[in-house]
Design an enzyme around this catalytic site. Structure first.
Site, PDB file in Angstrom:
ATOM      1  CB  SER A 248      -0.932  -0.053   1.268  1.00  0.00           C
ATOM      2  OG  SER A 248      -1.445   1.208   1.557  1.00  0.00           O
TER       3      SER A 248
ATOM      4  CE1 TYR B  34      -5.143  -1.729   4.260  1.00  0.00           C
ATOM      5  CE2 TYR B  34      -4.049   0.334   4.062  1.00  0.00           C
ATOM      6  CZ  TYR B  34      -4.695  -0.758   3.324  1.00  0.00           C
ATOM      7  OH  TYR B  34      -4.526  -0.857   2.108  1.00  0.00           O
TER       8      TYR B  34
HETATM    9  P1  NAP Z   1     -11.831  -5.077  -1.400  1.00  0.00           P
HETATM   10  O1  NAP Z   1     -12.514  -4.641  -2.696  1.00  0.00           O
HETATM   11  O2  NAP Z   1     -12.251  -4.702  -0.191  1.00  0.00           O
HETATM   12  O3  NAP Z   1     -11.544  -6.604  -1.756  1.00  0.00           O
HETATM   13  C1  NAP Z   1     -10.876  -7.353  -0.609  1.00  0.00           C
HETATM   14  C2  NAP Z   1     -10.783  -8.762  -0.876  1.00  0.00           C
HETATM   15  O4  NAP Z   1     -10.230  -9.506   0.089  1.00  0.00           O
HETATM   16  C3  NAP Z   1     -12.259  -9.446  -1.291  1.00  0.00           C
HETATM   17  O5  NAP Z   1     -11.972 -10.343  -2.371  1.00  0.00           O
HETATM   18  C4  NAP Z   1     -12.268 -10.223   0.051  1.00  0.00           C
HETATM   19  O6  NAP Z   1     -13.169 -11.300  -0.092  1.00  0.00           O
HETATM   20  C5  NAP Z   1     -11.098 -10.437   0.572  1.00  0.00           C
HETATM   21  N1  NAP Z   1     -11.108 -10.778   1.803  1.00  0.00           N
HETATM   22  C6  NAP Z   1     -10.889  -9.743   3.054  1.00  0.00           C
HETATM   23  N2  NAP Z   1     -10.684 -10.186   4.082  1.00  0.00           N
HETATM   24  C7  NAP Z   1     -10.742 -11.589   3.924  1.00  0.00           C
HETATM   25  C8  NAP Z   1     -10.436 -12.882   4.732  1.00  0.00           C
HETATM   26  N3  NAP Z   1     -10.290 -12.883   6.120  1.00  0.00           N
HETATM   27  N4  NAP Z   1     -10.261 -14.171   4.050  1.00  0.00           N
HETATM   28  C9  NAP Z   1     -10.303 -14.025   2.984  1.00  0.00           C
HETATM   29  N5  NAP Z   1     -10.607 -13.088   2.053  1.00  0.00           N
HETATM   30  C10 NAP Z   1     -10.742 -11.987   2.516  1.00  0.00           C
HETATM   31  O7  NAP Z   1     -10.374  -4.471  -1.299  1.00  0.00           O
HETATM   32  P2  NAP Z   1      -9.156  -4.223  -2.399  1.00  0.00           P
HETATM   33  O8  NAP Z   1      -9.042  -2.633  -2.653  1.00  0.00           O
HETATM   34  O9  NAP Z   1      -9.375  -4.898  -3.846  1.00  0.00           O
HETATM   35  O10 NAP Z   1      -7.994  -4.547  -1.780  1.00  0.00           O
HETATM   36  C11 NAP Z   1      -7.133  -5.630  -2.128  1.00  0.00           C
HETATM   37  C12 NAP Z   1      -5.756  -5.668  -1.600  1.00  0.00           C
HETATM   38  O11 NAP Z   1      -5.268  -4.479  -2.010  1.00  0.00           O
HETATM   39  C13 NAP Z   1      -5.781  -5.299   0.221  1.00  0.00           C
HETATM   40  O12 NAP Z   1      -4.699  -5.949   0.668  1.00  0.00           O
HETATM   41  C14 NAP Z   1      -5.757  -3.909   0.238  1.00  0.00           C
HETATM   42  O13 NAP Z   1      -5.512  -3.648   1.486  1.00  0.00           O
HETATM   43  C15 NAP Z   1      -4.867  -3.464  -0.873  1.00  0.00           C
HETATM   44  N6  NAP Z   1      -4.898  -2.095  -1.250  1.00  0.00           N
HETATM   45  C16 NAP Z   1      -6.112  -1.534  -1.744  1.00  0.00           C
HETATM   46  C17 NAP Z   1      -5.929  -0.317  -2.225  1.00  0.00           C
HETATM   47  C18 NAP Z   1      -7.088   0.543  -2.577  1.00  0.00           C
HETATM   48  O14 NAP Z   1      -6.981   1.891  -2.985  1.00  0.00           O
HETATM   49  N7  NAP Z   1      -8.218  -0.143  -3.047  1.00  0.00           N
HETATM   50  C19 NAP Z   1      -4.755   0.530  -1.931  1.00  0.00           C
HETATM   51  C20 NAP Z   1      -3.721  -0.178  -1.379  1.00  0.00           C
HETATM   52  C21 NAP Z   1      -3.554  -1.339  -1.027  1.00  0.00           C
HETATM   53  P3  NAP Z   1     -14.515 -11.725   0.683  1.00  0.00           P
HETATM   54  O15 NAP Z   1     -15.077 -10.683   1.474  1.00  0.00           O
HETATM   55  O16 NAP Z   1     -15.269 -12.476  -0.155  1.00  0.00           O
HETATM   56  O17 NAP Z   1     -13.741 -12.893   1.502  1.00  0.00           O
END
Ligand code: NAP
Length: 255
Positions: free
Chosen positions: A147, A160
């Site tokens: 991140s 986080y």
């Molecule tokens: P998201 O849309 O909220 O998706 C999160 C994913 O993680 C979903 O598929 C969810 O699936 C899964 N998940 C969450 N907790 C889980 C658990 N305990 N066991 C299994 N699966 C789990 O978030 P995203 O933005 O795509 O984030 C993906 C990654 O990118 C994360 O690590 C996040 O910190 C990172 N990130 C995101 C951003 C951003 O701006 N969006 C920026 C920097 C980093 P289920 O709910 O179906 O289990």
């Protein structure tokens, strides 16, 4: 095809993507399949849309419906994937959660939950995945989703920021031990991306505008912006890349 483009191919590889039901993980899973890999989708929720996209590409897919933070999750994921798709070569640790609250009100539950999913589960699954690669003397790739808060502190997201900063260290530490064994460990640091993770930010007009104005590329990112980076780090094209965290952030950190 030119040799350099062949080095990005993932034909015959098996990849695991955690958090693949939606958001960045869904797009990264589809990207790996587009490059030729069979892909195991790990999530608690519905993965049917991603499964359909992968099978339409002519690749195989399976779903492991599990909480990555649960006890024995790593062992269960690896056993299920091996049984359904064969031994995995690529692991994308992408499942992640965020909790937002002021430091002075931040609860231990919000600390523990985030550290467990974003950090401990990555350590556990990576350790077991690497052990399996070493046992069969195979090369492999581990890609962590870091991140901007692997580099910065953020606002109202103390667990986080701690988890993602530690993930940068975990990436480097694992790379140092696994590079001699032919296993690459790297991370991708997405910028501000349009997913459920940032829904609260985007719903706040002032925060949304402030963030947008600071992004040199002039737009928020999407899952599609992750595709090139994840295929690069999963493929032979990155065989001499170890321990780095690659920002995919529209230039945010350069500013
Ligand atoms: P998201 O849309 O909220 O998706 C999160 C994913 O993680 C979903 O598929 C969810 O699936 C899964 N998940 C969450 N907790 C889980 C658990 N305990 N066991 C299994 N699966 C789990 O978030 P995203 O933005 O795509 O984030 C993906 C990654 O990118 C994360 O690590 C996040 O910190 C990172 N990130 C995101 C951003 C951003 O701006 N969006 C920026 C920097 C980093 P289920 O709910 O179906 O289990």
């Amino acid at each position: 095809m030119a040799a350099v483009l062949d080095s990005f191919r993932l034909t015959g590889r098996v990849a695991i993507v955690t958090g693949a039901s939606r958001g960045l993980g869904a797009d990264m899973a589809i990207a790996l399949a587009e490059a030729g890999a069979d892909v195991a989708l790990v999530a608690r929720g519905d993965t049917s849309a991603v499964t359909q996209a992968i099978t339409q590409l002519g690749r195989r897919s399976c779903t492991v419906a599990i909480d990555v933070g649960a006890a024995q999750a790593a062992e269960k994921i690896l056993a299920a994937v091996t049984a359904q798709l064969g031994a995995a070569d690529i692991l994308v640790n992408n499942a992640g959660i965020i909790r937002r609250a002021a430091l002075l009100e931040f609860s231990e539950t919000d600390w523990d939950d985030v550290m467990n999913v974003n950090l401990r589960a990555v350590f556990r699954l990576s350790q077991r995945f690497a052990a399996a690669l070493v046992a069969r003397k195979a090369p492999g790739k581990i890609i962590n989703t870091a991140s901007l808060l692997s580099f910065q502190g953020g606002i109202r997201v103390v667990s986080y920021a701690a988890s993602k900063s530690a993930l940068g260290g975990l990436t480097r530490a694992m790379a140092n031990e696994l590079a001699p064994l032919g296993i690459n460990v790297n991370a991708i640091a997405p910028g501000y991306m349009e997913t459920d993770n940032t829904a609260q930010l985007r719903a706040d007009p002032a925060r949304h505008r402030a963030i947008l104005e600071r992004i040199p590329a002039g737009r928020w990112g999407t899952g599609a912006d992750m595709k090139g980076a994840v295929v690069f780090l999963a493929s032979p094209a990155s065989d001499y890349v170890h321990g780095t965290t690659l920002p995919v952030d529209g230039g945010w950190l350069a500013r």
